[in-house]
Design a protein around this motif. Structure first.
Motif, PDB file in Angstrom:
ATOM      1  N   VAL A  33       0.842  -1.201   0.000  1.00  0.00           N
ATOM      2  CA  VAL A  33       0.000   0.000   0.000  1.00  0.00           C
ATOM      3  C   VAL A  33       0.877   1.250   0.000  1.00  0.00           C
ATOM      4  O   VAL A  33       0.661   2.178  -0.789  1.00  0.00           O
ATOM      5  CB  VAL A  33      -0.976  -0.008   1.203  1.00  0.00           C
ATOM      6  CG1 VAL A  33      -1.621   1.356   1.402  1.00  0.00           C
ATOM      7  CG2 VAL A  33      -2.038  -1.084   1.018  1.00  0.00           C
ATOM      8  N   MET A  37       0.495   3.222  -3.569  1.00  0.00           N
ATOM      9  CA  MET A  37      -0.605   4.179  -3.499  1.00  0.00           C
ATOM     10  C   MET A  37      -0.158   5.460  -2.801  1.00  0.00           C
ATOM     11  O   MET A  37       0.444   5.390  -1.733  1.00  0.00           O
ATOM     12  CB  MET A  37      -1.783   3.590  -2.707  1.00  0.00           C
ATOM     13  CG  MET A  37      -2.418   2.373  -3.329  1.00  0.00           C
ATOM     14  SD  MET A  37      -3.765   1.720  -2.303  1.00  0.00           S
ATOM     15  CE  MET A  37      -5.000   2.992  -2.540  1.00  0.00           C
ATOM     16  N   GLN A  41      -5.192   8.165  -1.203  1.00  0.00           N
ATOM     17  CA  GLN A  41      -5.872   7.611  -2.376  1.00  0.00           C
ATOM     18  C   GLN A  41      -6.910   6.588  -1.929  1.00  0.00           C
ATOM     19  O   GLN A  41      -6.685   5.803  -1.014  1.00  0.00           O
ATOM     20  CB  GLN A  41      -4.888   6.943  -3.328  1.00  0.00           C
ATOM     21  CG  GLN A  41      -5.573   6.384  -4.568  1.00  0.00           C
ATOM     22  CD  GLN A  41      -4.614   5.678  -5.514  1.00  0.00           C
ATOM     23  OE1 GLN A  41      -3.437   5.509  -5.220  1.00  0.00           O
ATOM     24  NE2 GLN A  41      -5.134   5.275  -6.667  1.00  0.00           N
ATOM     25  N   THR A  42      -8.040   6.593  -2.601  1.00  0.00           N
ATOM     26  CA  THR A  42      -9.126   5.652  -2.338  1.00  0.00           C
ATOM     27  C   THR A  42      -9.526   4.990  -3.639  1.00  0.00           C
ATOM     28  O   THR A  42      -9.718   5.666  -4.651  1.00  0.00           O
ATOM     29  CB  THR A  42     -10.346   6.394  -1.743  1.00  0.00           C
ATOM     30  OG1 THR A  42      -9.945   7.043  -0.543  1.00  0.00           O
ATOM     31  CG2 THR A  42     -11.480   5.446  -1.442  1.00  0.00           C
ATOM     32  N   ILE A  43      -9.658   3.664  -3.588  1.00  0.00           N
ATOM     33  CA  ILE A  43     -10.110   2.902  -4.755  1.00  0.00           C
ATOM     34  C   ILE A  43     -11.418   2.215  -4.387  1.00  0.00           C
ATOM     35  O   ILE A  43     -11.428   1.275  -3.579  1.00  0.00           O
ATOM     36  CB  ILE A  43      -9.063   1.847  -5.181  1.00  0.00           C
ATOM     37  CG1 ILE A  43      -7.737   2.518  -5.517  1.00  0.00           C
ATOM     38  CG2 ILE A  43      -9.586   1.024  -6.355  1.00  0.00           C
ATOM     39  CD1 ILE A  43      -6.596   1.543  -5.722  1.00  0.00           C
ATOM     40  N   PRO A  44     -12.559   2.680  -4.933  1.00  0.00           N
ATOM     41  CA  PRO A  44     -13.834   2.017  -4.645  1.00  0.00           C
ATOM     42  C   PRO A  44     -13.859   0.611  -5.247  1.00  0.00           C
ATOM     43  O   PRO A  44     -13.546   0.425  -6.417  1.00  0.00           O
ATOM     44  CB  PRO A  44     -14.872   2.919  -5.325  1.00  0.00           C
ATOM     45  CG  PRO A  44     -14.165   4.202  -5.611  1.00  0.00           C
ATOM     46  CD  PRO A  44     -12.717   3.855  -5.773  1.00  0.00           C
ATOM     47  N   LEU A  45     -14.214  -0.377  -4.431  1.00  0.00           N
ATOM     48  CA  LEU A  45     -14.300  -1.759  -4.906  1.00  0.00           C
ATOM     49  C   LEU A  45     -15.738  -2.257  -4.979  1.00  0.00           C
ATOM     50  O   LEU A  45     -16.056  -3.079  -5.835  1.00  0.00           O
ATOM     51  CB  LEU A  45     -13.466  -2.677  -4.007  1.00  0.00           C
ATOM     52  CG  LEU A  45     -11.963  -2.377  -3.967  1.00  0.00           C
ATOM     53  CD1 LEU A  45     -11.263  -3.308  -2.998  1.00  0.00           C
ATOM     54  CD2 LEU A  45     -11.354  -2.491  -5.358  1.00  0.00           C
ATOM     55  N   ASN A  50     -14.083   0.352   0.222  1.00  0.00           N
ATOM     56  CA  ASN A  50     -12.975   0.990  -0.487  1.00  0.00           C
ATOM     57  C   ASN A  50     -11.651   0.386  -0.035  1.00  0.00           C
ATOM     58  O   ASN A  50     -11.509  -0.037   1.119  1.00  0.00           O
ATOM     59  CB  ASN A  50     -12.892   2.492  -0.178  1.00  0.00           C
ATOM     60  CG  ASN A  50     -14.067   3.267  -0.712  1.00  0.00           C
ATOM     61  OD1 ASN A  50     -14.615   2.961  -1.761  1.00  0.00           O
ATOM     62  ND2 ASN A  50     -14.458   4.302   0.011  1.00  0.00           N
ATOM     63  N   TRP A  51     -10.682   0.393  -0.937  1.00  0.00           N
ATOM     64  CA  TRP A  51      -9.289   0.110  -0.609  1.00  0.00           C
ATOM     65  C   TRP A  51      -8.601   1.468  -0.644  1.00  0.00           C
ATOM     66  O   TRP A  51      -8.820   2.248  -1.563  1.00  0.00           O
ATOM     67  CB  TRP A  51      -8.689  -0.814  -1.669  1.00  0.00           C
ATOM     68  CG  TRP A  51      -7.321  -1.294  -1.330  1.00  0.00           C
ATOM     69  CD1 TRP A  51      -6.139  -0.664  -1.629  1.00  0.00           C
ATOM     70  CD2 TRP A  51      -6.976  -2.474  -0.630  1.00  0.00           C
ATOM     71  NE1 TRP A  51      -5.089  -1.395  -1.157  1.00  0.00           N
ATOM     72  CE2 TRP A  51      -5.568  -2.520  -0.533  1.00  0.00           C
ATOM     73  CE3 TRP A  51      -7.709  -3.512  -0.063  1.00  0.00           C
ATOM     74  CZ2 TRP A  51      -4.888  -3.548   0.098  1.00  0.00           C
ATOM     75  CZ3 TRP A  51      -7.032  -4.542   0.551  1.00  0.00           C
ATOM     76  CH2 TRP A  51      -5.640  -4.555   0.628  1.00  0.00           C
ATOM     77  N   GLY A  52      -7.812   1.769   0.351  1.00  0.00           N
ATOM     78  CA  GLY A  52      -7.189   3.088   0.378  1.00  0.00           C
ATOM     79  C   GLY A  52      -5.883   3.102   1.131  1.00  0.00           C
ATOM     80  O   GLY A  52      -5.341   2.057   1.505  1.00  0.00           O
ATOM     81  N   HIS A  53      -5.368   4.299   1.334  1.00  0.00           N
ATOM     82  CA  HIS A  53      -4.097   4.488   2.032  1.00  0.00           C
ATOM     83  C   HIS A  53      -4.250   5.638   3.029  1.00  0.00           C
ATOM     84  O   HIS A  53      -4.328   6.798   2.647  1.00  0.00           O
ATOM     85  CB  HIS A  53      -2.998   4.797   1.015  1.00  0.00           C
ATOM     86  CG  HIS A  53      -1.643   4.942   1.632  1.00  0.00           C
ATOM     87  ND1 HIS A  53      -0.561   5.331   0.897  1.00  0.00           N
ATOM     88  CD2 HIS A  53      -1.176   4.756   2.884  1.00  0.00           C
ATOM     89  CE1 HIS A  53       0.504   5.374   1.668  1.00  0.00           C
ATOM     90  NE2 HIS A  53       0.146   5.036   2.887  1.00  0.00           N
ATOM     91  N   TYR A 125      -5.893   0.515   5.404  1.00  0.00           N
ATOM     92  CA  TYR A 125      -6.205   0.443   3.971  1.00  0.00           C
ATOM     93  C   TYR A 125      -7.597  -0.108   3.683  1.00  0.00           C
ATOM     94  O   TYR A 125      -7.989  -0.187   2.533  1.00  0.00           O
ATOM     95  CB  TYR A 125      -5.155  -0.399   3.230  1.00  0.00           C
ATOM     96  CG  TYR A 125      -4.805  -1.698   3.924  1.00  0.00           C
ATOM     97  CD1 TYR A 125      -5.567  -2.841   3.744  1.00  0.00           C
ATOM     98  CD2 TYR A 125      -3.716  -1.760   4.782  1.00  0.00           C
ATOM     99  CE1 TYR A 125      -5.254  -4.023   4.391  1.00  0.00           C
ATOM    100  CE2 TYR A 125      -3.388  -2.934   5.423  1.00  0.00           C
ATOM    101  CZ  TYR A 125      -4.155  -4.062   5.234  1.00  0.00           C
ATOM    102  OH  TYR A 125      -3.845  -5.224   5.884  1.00  0.00           O
TER     103      TYR A 125
END
Length: 167
Positions: A33, A37, A41-45, A50-53, A125
């Protein structure tokens, strides 16, 4: 002068290895992570995950996160004490569910403790949410700690003596 050697229960090696594997897995994910990343940062799953940092300088639910930095040393001391106690407890024969609980708690403590020692904060995360409401971000070490407490509580409830019925 002869020193007494404390014998470790045979299954203790298994439980200690599980704790180390949980801590290492947590560190590998956090390292990825951090490397892949940018902070924040956020990644919507899914519509609720969300996966994020993110970073947490506090404890659970960001407790004491904005306390100026002294909390890092408090949490490191608490983690060190918990690590010693849990390791000692795992070196003795334990019922399987209780040992699992201690092992998961130790693995979680190791994962987050390494973060605090090396980085000064814990990398989170995982983000679960509903609409605009977000649960505090967490990580694999937090999951292990939570599941470890649940396993220990179940083991404690299982071993509770049943009340005697009055005659």
């Amino acid at each position: 002068m002869r020193t007494k050697r404390i014998a470790m229960a045979p299954q203790s090696r298994y439980w200690l290895a599980l704790a180390v594997m949980v801590g290492l897995a947590d560190q590998v994910i956090k390292g990825l992570v951090q490397a892949l990343m940018p902070y924040g940062q956020t990644i919507p799953l899914t519509p609720f995950f969300n996966w994020g940092h993110w970073w947490n300088t506090g404890a659970a639910f960001s407790f004491l996160a904005d306390s100026g930095g002294w909390q890092r040393y408090l949490f490191l001391c608490l983690t060190g004490m918990a690590t010693i106690v849990l390791t000692f407890l795992l070196c003795r024969p334990r019922p399987r569910l209780e040992a699992l609980g201690y092992s998961l708690m130790l693995g979680g403590a190791l994962g987050n403790g390494i973060d605090r020692l090396a980085r000064g904060y814990v990398v989170d995360y995982l983000d679960i949410y509903w609409r605009e409401w977000h649960w505090p971000a967490f990580n694999l070490a937090d999951i292990a700690l939570f599941l470890g407490v649940i396993a220990f509580a179940m083991a404690a409830l299982r071993e509770r003596p049943s009340p005697r019925l009055s005659e």
